[in-house]
Enzyme design. Structure first.
Site, mmCIF file in Angstrom:
data_model
loop_
_atom_site.group_PDB
_atom_site.id
_atom_site.type_symbol
_atom_site.label_atom_id
_atom_site.label_comp_id
_atom_site.label_asym_id
_atom_site.label_seq_id
_atom_site.Cartn_x
_atom_site.Cartn_y
_atom_site.Cartn_z
ATOM 1 N N THR A 155 0.862 -1.187 0.000
ATOM 2 C CA THR A 155 0.000 0.000 0.000
ATOM 3 C C THR A 155 0.899 1.239 0.000
ATOM 4 O OG1 THR A 155 -0.259 -0.278 2.400
ATOM 5 C CG2 THR A 155 -2.046 -1.069 0.988
ATOM 6 N N THR B 38 -6.619 10.241 -0.912
ATOM 7 C CA THR B 38 -6.638 11.063 -2.126
ATOM 8 C C THR B 38 -5.352 10.942 -2.906
ATOM 9 O OG1 THR B 38 -5.851 12.959 -0.821
ATOM 10 C CG2 THR B 38 -8.223 12.711 -1.106
ATOM 11 N N THR C 178 0.610 -4.577 12.710
ATOM 12 C CA THR C 178 -0.339 -4.432 11.610
ATOM 13 C C THR C 178 0.365 -4.588 10.284
ATOM 14 O OG1 THR C 178 -0.246 -2.096 11.156
ATOM 15 C CG2 THR C 178 -1.499 -2.770 13.050
#
EC number: 2.3.1.35
Length: 408
Positions: free
Chosen positions: A158, A408, A195
């Site tokens: 990511t 965004t 995580t």
């Protein structure tokens, strides 16, 4: 407990998830993200004994629940599919339906039982999966010998800036056993299932309960000892697949070389964990906190976590400020039974606190040391035989920029 010499474990220079025998992997761009690959898979020629550890977040994502059920059903997996860009978390009943559809469609393409397919997702929380794009990607899964592990490692990222891959080899029962791994993680990284997504493969034959135990023990010392920003996500899991294709005698806790296998698994996990910490969002430095002299393992681990998780420590290191007061403050609020009059602290090799009181040192030496890319903090509690290590990174202006505009 017998400690295995690390010399018995070979760290492979270009290792990855398909270095172990019988695994293939790949990754493609299916359109969830604008340009980068966003769908990947790992496949084993034969069903593999599987084990998993999962996030402690109460909001567990749909794909995590599907994978957890699959492993619980038979302790086996033969494939894992992963999408990046959308987490399929907090998506209600439709999210559960979509995760199960991913599992079933992949099983159909691969001609294996649905319970042999693990599913993972990572990305924005609360957004429905674009199932048309994902189902098209599933149709393109390739399990030929033309494996593309680097494409898989890229497809699961990511905000990561680099892929994270590793493999090691050991000799067991006269067989060359390989353990490989790939992971993603850069932000929302915090101990208590760090995580992240982690995928580990091995061609060793391993008994299921013993593999689960080994993964849990290893995770507690590696993936659960890293932090970037103190946020624990909804999708995190680490999965191990052991396909037994090297045909060694089945490994379990009673096997004379069990400790060697566990140490090799630990090395893979630690290398991946440190890669995640080093690649923290906006990070410029890898920080290692070593705690020794603790009265219990829990105390050693919790003190290390407290120091590595401190935003004040992390920002001081970013600014190359040898502000040792922030370190002892974190030790003090770890909620562990420590004696402040025994605590010693060093920044690198520079002693800054001895027996709870400051030691005179050259501030410029401290600043110069903290300008390096690899920083070590030493904490000696002088109160027992236990020790622990935690890893993290500095906290920078860029972390705020990245997360202010994440969607965004």
């Amino acid at each position: 407990m017998v400690t295995v010499q690390t010399e018995a474990i070979e760290l492979l220079k270009e290792g990855h998830v398909t270095t172990p025998k019988g695994f293939t992997a790949g990754g493609i761009h299916c359109g969830i993200r604008k340009k980068r690959r966003d769908f990947g898979w790992i496949y084993s020629e034969t069903p593999a004994v599987a084990a998993g550890v999962y996030t402690m977040n109460a909001f567990q994502a749909a794909p995590l629940k599907v994978t957890k059920r699959a492993i619980a059903e038979s302790n086996q997996l033969q494939a894992i599919i992963v999408n990046a860009g959308v987490a399929n978390a907090c998506t209600g009943q439709q999210g559960d339906i979509d995760a199960e559809e991913m599992q079933q469609n992949a099983a159909s393409i691969l001609n294996i039982p649905a319970s042999y397919v693990g599913v993972a997702s990572t990305g924005v929380i609360g957004t429905p999966l674009p199932m048309d794009k994902i189902n098209t990607a599933i149709q393109e899964i390739s399990i030929t010998n033309e494996s593309a592990p680097h494409h898989f490692a890229d497809a699961i990222l990511t905000t990561d800036t680099v892929t994270k891959q590793v493999a090691v080899q050991i000799e067991i029962d006269g067989k060359t056993i390989t353990i490989g791994g790939a992971a993603k993680g850069s932000g929302m990284i915090h101990p208590n299932m760090a995580t992240m997504l982690g995928f580990i493969t091995t061609d060793a034959a391993v008994e299921a309960d013993s593999l689960q135990l080994a993964l849990k023990q290893t995770t507690d010392k590696t993936f659960n000892m890293i932090t970037v920003d103190g946020d624990c996500s909804t999708n995190d899991m680490v999965i191990v697949m052991a396909n037994g294709m090297q045909e060694n005698k089945v490994l379990n806790v009673s096997h004379p070389q069990w400790r060697l296998f566990v140490d090799a698994l630990n090395m893979v996990s630690e290398e991946l964990a440190k890669m995640i910490a080093r690649d923290g969002e906006g990070a410029t430095k890898l920080i290692e906190v070593n705690v020794k002299g603790a009265p219990s393992q829990e105390t050693a681990s919790q003190v290390a976590k407290a120091v590595i998780s401190s935003n004040l420590v992390k920002t001081a290191i970013y600014g190359a400020d040898p502000n040792w007061g922030r370190i002892v403050c974190a030790v003090g609020y770890s909620e562990q039974p420590i004696d402040p009059n025994k605590v010693c602290v060093a920044i690198g090799e520079i002693s800054v606190v001895k027996d709870g009181v400051p030691v005179a040192f050259n501030e410029l030496d401290g600043k110069h040391y903290l300008q390096q890319k690899d920083i070590t903090i030493q904490v000696n509690l002088q109160d027992g035989p236990y020790n622990a290590t935690a890893w993290g990174c500095d906290l920078t202006y860029d972390y705020v920029k990245i997360n202010a505009s994440y969607r965004t």
